[in-house]
Design a protein around this motif. Structure first.
Motif, PDB file in Angstrom:
ATOM      1  N   SER A   7       0.867  -1.137   0.121  1.00  0.00           N
ATOM      2  CA  SER A   7      -0.068  -0.103   0.066  1.00  0.00           C
ATOM      3  C   SER A   7       0.847   1.234  -0.162  1.00  0.00           C
ATOM      4  N   ALA A   9       2.187   4.707   1.127  1.00  0.00           N
ATOM      5  CA  ALA A   9       2.141   5.120   2.455  1.00  0.00           C
ATOM      6  C   ALA A   9       0.957   6.562   2.397  1.00  0.00           C
ATOM      7  N   SER A  11      -1.655   6.605   0.794  1.00  0.00           N
ATOM      8  CA  SER A  11      -3.135   6.040   0.534  1.00  0.00           C
ATOM      9  C   SER A  11      -3.982   5.646   1.775  1.00  0.00           C
ATOM     10  N   ARG A  14      -7.280   3.618   1.797  1.00  0.00           N
ATOM     11  CA  ARG A  14      -7.152   2.169   1.453  1.00  0.00           C
ATOM     12  C   ARG A  14      -6.414   1.500   2.721  1.00  0.00           C
ATOM     13  N   ARG A  15      -5.617   2.240   3.441  1.00  0.00           N
ATOM     14  CA  ARG A  15      -5.159   1.649   4.430  1.00  0.00           C
ATOM     15  C   ARG A  15      -6.132   1.208   5.565  1.00  0.00           C
ATOM     16  N   LEU A  19      -7.305  -2.238   7.095  1.00  0.00           N
ATOM     17  CA  LEU A  19      -7.168  -2.646   8.351  1.00  0.00           C
ATOM     18  C   LEU A  19      -8.361  -2.975   8.954  1.00  0.00           C
ATOM     19  N   PHE A  31       1.992  -3.618   7.012  1.00  0.00           N
ATOM     20  CA  PHE A  31       1.569  -2.835   5.707  1.00  0.00           C
ATOM     21  C   PHE A  31       3.118  -2.499   5.222  1.00  0.00           C
ATOM     22  N   ASP A  33       5.275  -0.597   2.400  1.00  0.00           N
ATOM     23  CA  ASP A  33       5.081   0.581   1.927  1.00  0.00           C
ATOM     24  C   ASP A  33       5.563   0.561   0.177  1.00  0.00           C
ATOM     25  N   ASP A  91      -3.656  -3.583  -1.652  1.00  0.00           N
ATOM     26  CA  ASP A  91      -4.711  -2.941  -0.620  1.00  0.00           C
ATOM     27  C   ASP A  91      -5.893  -2.696  -1.180  1.00  0.00           C
TER      28      ASP A  91
END
Length: 237
Positions: A7, A9, A11, A14-15, A19, A31, A33, A91
């Motif tokens: 993913s 960093a 975004s 989306r993260r 999660l 995650f 990067d 992601d």
């Protein structure tokens, strides 16, 4: 079993979504990067070979596609360094209700099947079972390319072979990973799939599919190269 989610960093949304999904599924993960292709001179950008891609495909890769390839490449390196199999998710992955249980079962067979895809093909494909996991699920292979790198399990040996075959980047990473004549890694899949691409806007898009200013002789070459790869795929079944 270590799970990494690729993913950007930046975004944040989306993260947050990933999660939430993985927390609800009671899955521990980290995650990773992703390579940001908007940054000049991003990692592995020097390996792109646009002249070869244009000759073979009639288009050139977007920077975001090269960045996607680089992100997976860096995780392959991590897999080799750790010397243990890992799970890689992107992601935009959606998970089925049985994702955790079936992933745990499939992971037990990574020494036998060193590259196991967890996501579904774009179009229906004929599936051949190689190992029954449960009454409903199996590990096997498809007769044709299934595209996408939404989710997969990979062994250190498969990761090493992918790395060694990536001196040049001439195609999207999902296409590359399903060409065993390039790296001697056969693609296996779990069926029915346990994750799939979410219906959210792609950060890559479809621009690369637009072929502009292609002459007759180049069109002929592109078709000949396509049939050549079909022949190679037949030889490596």
């Amino acid at each position: 079993m270590k799970i990494f989610v690729i993913s950007l960093a930046r975004s944040v949304d989306r993260r947050a979504q990933m999660l939430d999904k993985l927390t609800k599924a009671d899955i521990a993960f980290t995650f990773f990067d992703a390579v940001d292709a908007s940054v000049e001179g991003f990692p592995l950008s020097e390996r792109a070979a646009p002249e070869i891609t244009k000759k073979r495909k009639g288009y050139t890769l977007l920077n975001s596609e090269i960045g996607c390839y680089a992100s997976h490449f860096l995780l392959w390196q991590k897999c080799v360094e750790m010397n243990e199999p890992i799970v890689i998710l992107e992601d935009h992955a959606e998970l089925t209700d049985d994702f955790k249980s079936m992933l745990t079962l499939a992971f037990q067979h990574v020494n036998e099947f060193s590259y196991i895809k967890l996501s579904a093909p774009i179009k229906p494909r004929k599936f051949f079972e190689d190992k029954k996991l449960t009454q409903s699920h199996a590990i096997g292979h498809f007769t044709k390319n299934t595209c996408f790198t939404t989710g997969y399990i990979i062994s250190p040996e498969a990761a090493r072979r992918f790395i060694e075959a990536s001196m040049r980047i001439v195609e999207p990473v999902d296409d590359f990973m399903e060409k065993p004549w390039l790296h001697h890694v056969k693609a296996y899949s779990i069926s029915p799939f346990i994750c799939y691409r979410a219906n959210i806007k792609s950060t890559i898009g479809n621009e690369r599919k637009v072929k502009r200013k292609i002459g007759l002789f180049q069109k002929i070459y592109i078709e000949l190269f396509r049939f050549y790869e079909i022949f190679l795929r037949f030889l490596t079944k």
